[in-house]
Design a protein around this motif. Sequence first.
Motif, PDB file in Angstrom:
ATOM      1  N   GLY A   9     -18.278  25.845  15.538  1.00 44.92           N
ATOM      2  CA  GLY A   9     -16.896  25.403  15.726  1.00 44.92           C
ATOM      3  C   GLY A   9     -16.130  25.344  14.417  1.00 44.92           C
ATOM      4  O   GLY A   9     -14.945  25.700  14.357  1.00 44.92           O
ATOM      5  N   VAL A  10     -16.800  24.896  13.359  1.00 45.17           N
ATOM      6  CA  VAL A  10     -16.148  24.835  12.048  1.00 45.17           C
ATOM      7  C   VAL A  10     -15.809  26.232  11.555  1.00 45.17           C
ATOM      8  O   VAL A  10     -14.692  26.498  11.086  1.00 45.17           O
ATOM      9  CB  VAL A  10     -17.050  24.109  11.028  1.00 45.17           C
ATOM     10  CG1 VAL A  10     -16.476  24.239   9.617  1.00 45.17           C
ATOM     11  CG2 VAL A  10     -17.189  22.636  11.391  1.00 45.17           C
ATOM     12  N   GLU A  39     -16.704  16.700   6.101  1.00 43.63           N
ATOM     13  CA  GLU A  39     -17.099  16.241   7.431  1.00 43.63           C
ATOM     14  C   GLU A  39     -18.579  15.880   7.542  1.00 43.63           C
ATOM     15  O   GLU A  39     -18.945  14.991   8.311  1.00 43.63           O
ATOM     16  CB  GLU A  39     -16.787  17.326   8.473  1.00 43.63           C
ATOM     17  CG  GLU A  39     -15.318  17.572   8.684  1.00 43.63           C
ATOM     18  CD  GLU A  39     -15.069  18.511   9.855  1.00 43.63           C
ATOM     19  OE1 GLU A  39     -16.023  18.783  10.622  1.00 43.63           O
ATOM     20  OE2 GLU A  39     -13.923  18.971  10.005  1.00 43.63           O
ATOM     21  N   ASP A  65     -23.004  13.214  15.421  1.00 45.86           N
ATOM     22  CA  ASP A  65     -22.061  12.773  14.408  1.00 45.86           C
ATOM     23  C   ASP A  65     -22.324  13.576  13.136  1.00 45.86           C
ATOM     24  O   ASP A  65     -23.365  13.386  12.492  1.00 45.86           O
ATOM     25  CB  ASP A  65     -22.230  11.280  14.137  1.00 45.86           C
ATOM     26  CG  ASP A  65     -21.199  10.759  13.139  1.00 45.86           C
ATOM     27  OD1 ASP A  65     -20.408  11.571  12.615  1.00 45.86           O
ATOM     28  OD2 ASP A  65     -21.188   9.534  12.895  1.00 45.86           O
ATOM     29  N   PRO A  66     -21.415  14.487  12.749  1.00 47.00           N
ATOM     30  CA  PRO A  66     -21.660  15.308  11.560  1.00 47.00           C
ATOM     31  C   PRO A  66     -21.892  14.476  10.302  1.00 47.00           C
ATOM     32  O   PRO A  66     -22.596  14.917   9.393  1.00 47.00           O
ATOM     33  CB  PRO A  66     -20.371  16.148  11.438  1.00 47.00           C
ATOM     34  CG  PRO A  66     -19.773  16.141  12.801  1.00 47.00           C
ATOM     35  CD  PRO A  66     -20.136  14.812  13.404  1.00 47.00           C
ATOM     36  N   ARG A  97     -23.812  24.048  17.315  1.00 41.33           N
ATOM     37  CA  ARG A  97     -22.507  24.180  17.982  1.00 41.33           C
ATOM     38  C   ARG A  97     -21.394  23.672  17.072  1.00 41.33           C
ATOM     39  O   ARG A  97     -20.305  24.244  17.009  1.00 41.33           O
ATOM     40  CB  ARG A  97     -22.517  23.410  19.298  1.00 41.33           C
ATOM     41  CG  ARG A  97     -23.393  24.043  20.370  1.00 41.33           C
ATOM     42  CD  ARG A  97     -23.524  23.170  21.593  1.00 41.33           C
ATOM     43  NE  ARG A  97     -22.260  22.991  22.283  1.00 41.33           N
ATOM     44  CZ  ARG A  97     -22.110  22.236  23.365  1.00 41.33           C
ATOM     45  NH1 ARG A  97     -23.158  21.584  23.859  1.00 41.33           N
ATOM     46  NH2 ARG A  97     -20.945  22.138  23.953  1.00 41.33           N
ATOM     47  N   TRP A  98     -21.667  22.568  16.384  1.00 38.69           N
ATOM     48  CA  TRP A  98     -20.671  22.031  15.448  1.00 38.69           C
ATOM     49  C   TRP A  98     -20.381  23.042  14.335  1.00 38.69           C
ATOM     50  O   TRP A  98     -19.215  23.290  14.000  1.00 38.69           O
ATOM     51  CB  TRP A  98     -21.184  20.721  14.851  1.00 38.69           C
ATOM     52  CG  TRP A  98     -20.371  20.255  13.677  1.00 38.69           C
ATOM     53  CD1 TRP A  98     -19.174  19.609  13.699  1.00 38.69           C
ATOM     54  CD2 TRP A  98     -20.695  20.444  12.294  1.00 38.69           C
ATOM     55  NE1 TRP A  98     -18.733  19.381  12.416  1.00 38.69           N
ATOM     56  CE2 TRP A  98     -19.652  19.886  11.538  1.00 38.69           C
ATOM     57  CE3 TRP A  98     -21.775  21.024  11.623  1.00 38.69           C
ATOM     58  CZ2 TRP A  98     -19.660  19.881  10.144  1.00 38.69           C
ATOM     59  CZ3 TRP A  98     -21.780  21.032  10.236  1.00 38.69           C
ATOM     60  CH2 TRP A  98     -20.730  20.467   9.519  1.00 38.69           C
ATOM     61  N   PRO A 134     -26.647  20.721  19.289  1.00 39.37           N
ATOM     62  CA  PRO A 134     -25.370  20.109  18.900  1.00 39.37           C
ATOM     63  C   PRO A 134     -24.950  20.439  17.473  1.00 39.37           C
ATOM     64  O   PRO A 134     -23.766  20.702  17.214  1.00 39.37           O
ATOM     65  CB  PRO A 134     -25.627  18.604  19.070  1.00 39.37           C
ATOM     66  CG  PRO A 134     -26.738  18.513  20.054  1.00 39.37           C
ATOM     67  CD  PRO A 134     -27.602  19.718  19.789  1.00 39.37           C
ATOM     68  N   ALA A 135     -25.893  20.421  16.537  1.00 39.53           N
ATOM     69  CA  ALA A 135     -25.542  20.698  15.144  1.00 39.53           C
ATOM     70  C   ALA A 135     -25.095  22.139  14.971  1.00 39.53           C
ATOM     71  O   ALA A 135     -24.132  22.425  14.249  1.00 39.53           O
ATOM     72  CB  ALA A 135     -26.742  20.406  14.240  1.00 39.53           C
TER      73      ALA A 135
END
Length: 313
Positions: A292-293, A121, A90-91, A288-289, A285-286
């Motif tokens: 993506g941004v 975000e 969860d960002p 990768r997020w 995960p962080a």
Amino acid sequence: MPDADLNLLNALDALLSEGNVAKAAERMGLSESAMSRTLARLREATGDQLLVRAGRGMVPTPHALALRERVRGLVHESHAVLQPADAAMDPRTLQRLFTIRANDGFIEAFAHVLVARIAKEAPGVRLRFAPKPDKDVRPLREGLIDLDVGVLGDSAGPEVRVQALYRDRFVGAVREGHPLLDEAAITPERYAACDHVVTSRHGRKEGPVDVALAALGLTRTVAVTVPSFGAALSIAAETDLVALIPASYFERLRARSTLRSFALPIAAQQITISQMWHPRMDRDPAHRWLRGVVLALCRTPAEDEVQPARDRQ
């Protein structure tokens, strides 16, 4: 040899990043007195003061400066190890500092929208934009930077992951009312006859444009060399010098109303701006997020695939 308390790494990372006991305590969810005790333990463990008083604040010692990036890399690695590879993230709850290396063209064109998006975000995320003096991939390998944004270099190792962000091209930029704009056609001859200001981190005066001009039997005069596109535009805005600027950079800075851009009158190859990272961050995960941004802001088509550097050359 006694076992090391690995929890101290997180505290050391917070202290070296914040440079302030109170802020580090807030970041760690501890009281200020508890963080002060932790700092004392760290001083004992490292045999160094790490942070020392300087007026009302604190400054890192040389040893602390040498440790800072290594510690941050170790903390990120440990977080990646101690969580499921495909864990949901969860960002909004993310607390992390990301370092992005990019040239001034990308930073000035995209940094403000990236910062605004992340503040919305993931308010706990902080960004550090590092200068890009060269295309050496060592900082990626050593965990000194999280993302490297730019044109893929020949020195990129085969393990580096590469994802195209957008295509770009160079355009000419001159002040409003420049003599080059007097006639409808900007020919190679008229372009070459002007004096030019070029951007080079290493002071080089020649580049692909000069090669293209030479093929036509033409040369241009480089009157000024500067280290940034912003400096080149500032000079072009007040003189008759012609600047060479990435189109994306110029288009996103339309506030420069005293400048006009034009297509180069010679064959100029497009360049691909990519984001690059070390494969150990693939499943984080962080990270990768963040990728993506950046990708979404640069509007790269979804079909652009991530590939090792050797497959993109």
